[in-house]
Design a protein around this motif. Structure first.
Motif, PDB file in Angstrom:
ATOM      1  N   PHE A 162      41.343  38.844  38.782  1.00  0.00           N
ATOM      2  CA  PHE A 162      42.343  39.465  39.637  1.00  0.00           C
ATOM      3  C   PHE A 162      43.462  40.009  38.759  1.00  0.00           C
ATOM      4  O   PHE A 162      43.561  39.668  37.578  1.00  0.00           O
ATOM      5  N   ARG A 163      44.306  40.836  39.359  1.00  0.00           N
ATOM      6  CA  ARG A 163      45.473  41.321  38.618  1.00  0.00           C
ATOM      7  C   ARG A 163      46.634  41.523  39.571  1.00  0.00           C
ATOM      8  O   ARG A 163      46.445  41.743  40.770  1.00  0.00           O
ATOM      9  N   GLN A 164      47.823  41.465  39.006  1.00  0.00           N
ATOM     10  CA  GLN A 164      49.034  41.708  39.788  1.00  0.00           C
ATOM     11  C   GLN A 164      49.979  42.565  38.977  1.00  0.00           C
ATOM     12  O   GLN A 164      50.444  42.151  37.905  1.00  0.00           O
TER      13      GLN A 164
ATOM     14  N   GLU B  62      51.134  43.299  45.257  1.00  0.00           N
ATOM     15  CA  GLU B  62      50.414  42.076  45.525  1.00  0.00           C
ATOM     16  C   GLU B  62      49.231  41.926  44.553  1.00  0.00           C
ATOM     17  O   GLU B  62      48.733  42.907  43.998  1.00  0.00           O
ATOM     18  N   ARG B  63      48.790  40.700  44.397  1.00  0.00           N
ATOM     19  CA  ARG B  63      47.630  40.446  43.561  1.00  0.00           C
ATOM     20  C   ARG B  63      46.399  41.106  44.180  1.00  0.00           C
ATOM     21  O   ARG B  63      46.214  41.054  45.404  1.00  0.00           O
ATOM     22  N   GLU B  64      45.572  41.715  43.339  1.00  0.00           N
ATOM     23  CA  GLU B  64      44.396  42.399  43.843  1.00  0.00           C
ATOM     24  C   GLU B  64      43.145  41.954  43.098  1.00  0.00           C
ATOM     25  O   GLU B  64      43.190  41.580  41.918  1.00  0.00           O
ATOM     26  N   PHE B  65      42.047  42.053  43.803  1.00  0.00           N
ATOM     27  CA  PHE B  65      40.746  41.695  43.254  1.00  0.00           C
ATOM     28  C   PHE B  65      40.320  42.726  42.217  1.00  0.00           C
ATOM     29  O   PHE B  65      40.522  43.931  42.401  1.00  0.00           O
TER      30      PHE B  65
ATOM     31  N   GLU C 105      48.010  52.680  35.078  1.00  0.00           N
ATOM     32  CA  GLU C 105      47.987  51.932  36.343  1.00  0.00           C
ATOM     33  C   GLU C 105      47.189  50.631  36.254  1.00  0.00           C
ATOM     34  O   GLU C 105      47.172  49.847  37.199  1.00  0.00           O
ATOM     35  N   ASP C 106      46.542  50.381  35.123  1.00  0.00           N
ATOM     36  CA  ASP C 106      45.882  49.087  34.911  1.00  0.00           C
ATOM     37  C   ASP C 106      46.864  48.035  34.399  1.00  0.00           C
ATOM     38  O   ASP C 106      46.497  46.863  34.266  1.00  0.00           O
ATOM     39  N   THR C 107      48.090  48.439  34.116  1.00  0.00           N
ATOM     40  CA  THR C 107      49.107  47.500  33.649  1.00  0.00           C
ATOM     41  C   THR C 107      49.346  46.432  34.706  1.00  0.00           C
ATOM     42  O   THR C 107      49.632  46.742  35.870  1.00  0.00           O
ATOM     43  N   ALA C 108      49.207  45.171  34.299  1.00  0.00           N
ATOM     44  CA  ALA C 108      49.331  44.057  35.234  1.00  0.00           C
ATOM     45  C   ALA C 108      49.168  42.750  34.469  1.00  0.00           C
ATOM     46  O   ALA C 108      48.774  42.748  33.301  1.00  0.00           O
ATOM     47  N   ILE C 109      49.449  41.674  35.160  1.00  0.00           N
ATOM     48  CA  ILE C 109      49.043  40.356  34.677  1.00  0.00           C
ATOM     49  C   ILE C 109      47.642  40.114  35.228  1.00  0.00           C
ATOM     50  O   ILE C 109      47.417  40.268  36.444  1.00  0.00           O
ATOM     51  N   TYR C 110      46.739  39.745  34.355  1.00  0.00           N
ATOM     52  CA  TYR C 110      45.347  39.511  34.744  1.00  0.00           C
ATOM     53  C   TYR C 110      45.077  38.008  34.802  1.00  0.00           C
ATOM     54  O   TYR C 110      45.433  37.274  33.868  1.00  0.00           O
TER      55      TYR C 110
ATOM     56  N   GLY D 187      47.358  33.434  33.581  1.00  0.00           N
ATOM     57  CA  GLY D 187      47.428  34.882  33.472  1.00  0.00           C
ATOM     58  C   GLY D 187      47.711  35.359  32.055  1.00  0.00           C
ATOM     59  O   GLY D 187      48.244  34.625  31.213  1.00  0.00           O
ATOM     60  N   THR D 188      47.327  36.615  31.801  1.00  0.00           N
ATOM     61  CA  THR D 188      47.604  37.263  30.527  1.00  0.00           C
ATOM     62  C   THR D 188      48.057  38.695  30.806  1.00  0.00           C
ATOM     63  O   THR D 188      47.485  39.387  31.658  1.00  0.00           O
ATOM     64  N   GLN D 189      49.094  39.130  30.112  1.00  0.00           N
ATOM     65  CA  GLN D 189      49.690  40.435  30.369  1.00  0.00           C
ATOM     66  C   GLN D 189      48.897  41.538  29.679  1.00  0.00           C
ATOM     67  O   GLN D 189      48.590  41.449  28.482  1.00  0.00           O
ATOM     68  N   VAL D 190      48.596  42.573  30.432  1.00  0.00           N
ATOM     69  CA  VAL D 190      47.989  43.788  29.894  1.00  0.00           C
ATOM     70  C   VAL D 190      48.943  44.940  30.186  1.00  0.00           C
ATOM     71  O   VAL D 190      49.316  45.161  31.343  1.00  0.00           O
TER      72      VAL D 190
END
Length: 118
Positions: free
Chosen positions: A37-39, A44-47, A89-94, A111-114
């Protein structure tokens, strides 16, 4: 109890690649499905992806299909997310998550930041 720890995040330019890892401990890894998942900030967090116990029939969100690949190595108790052609737009915490009973995700990693720069 299952403990999950993600790694492999970082800063990458658009079009680049990263591979995330999620190490699991505490239960027989091959006995449960895993998800990614990512946020993103303010969202909101998304699948992102789901991979079965055996590693087959992986399901992806439309937004990452064809660019991301989830896999697992049950001998190493690790699930991976290979991310190619990254976009800002892939920037998120995964996050990785474990679904022990096929009824939702029971355990989550920190989580890990991307971050993808344009």
């Amino acid at each position: 109890q299952v403990q999950l720890v993600e790694s492999g995040g970082g800063l990458v330019q658009a079009g680049g690649s990263l591979r995330l890892s999620c190490a699991a401990s505490g239960r027989t890894f091959s006995s449960y499905a895993m998800g990614w998942f990512r946020q993103a900030p303010g969202k909101e967090r998304e699948f992102v992806a789901r991979i079965r116990r055996s590693g087959g029939n992986t399901v992806y969100a439309d937004s990452v299909k064809g660019r991301f690949t989830a896999s697992r190595d049950n001998a190493k108790n690790t699930v991976y997310l290979q991310m190619n052609s990254l976009k800002p737009e892939d920037t998120a915490i995964y996050y990785c998550a474990a679904d022990l009973y096929s009824s939702g995700y029971d355990y989550w990693g920190p989580g890990t930041q991307v971050t993808v720069s344009s």
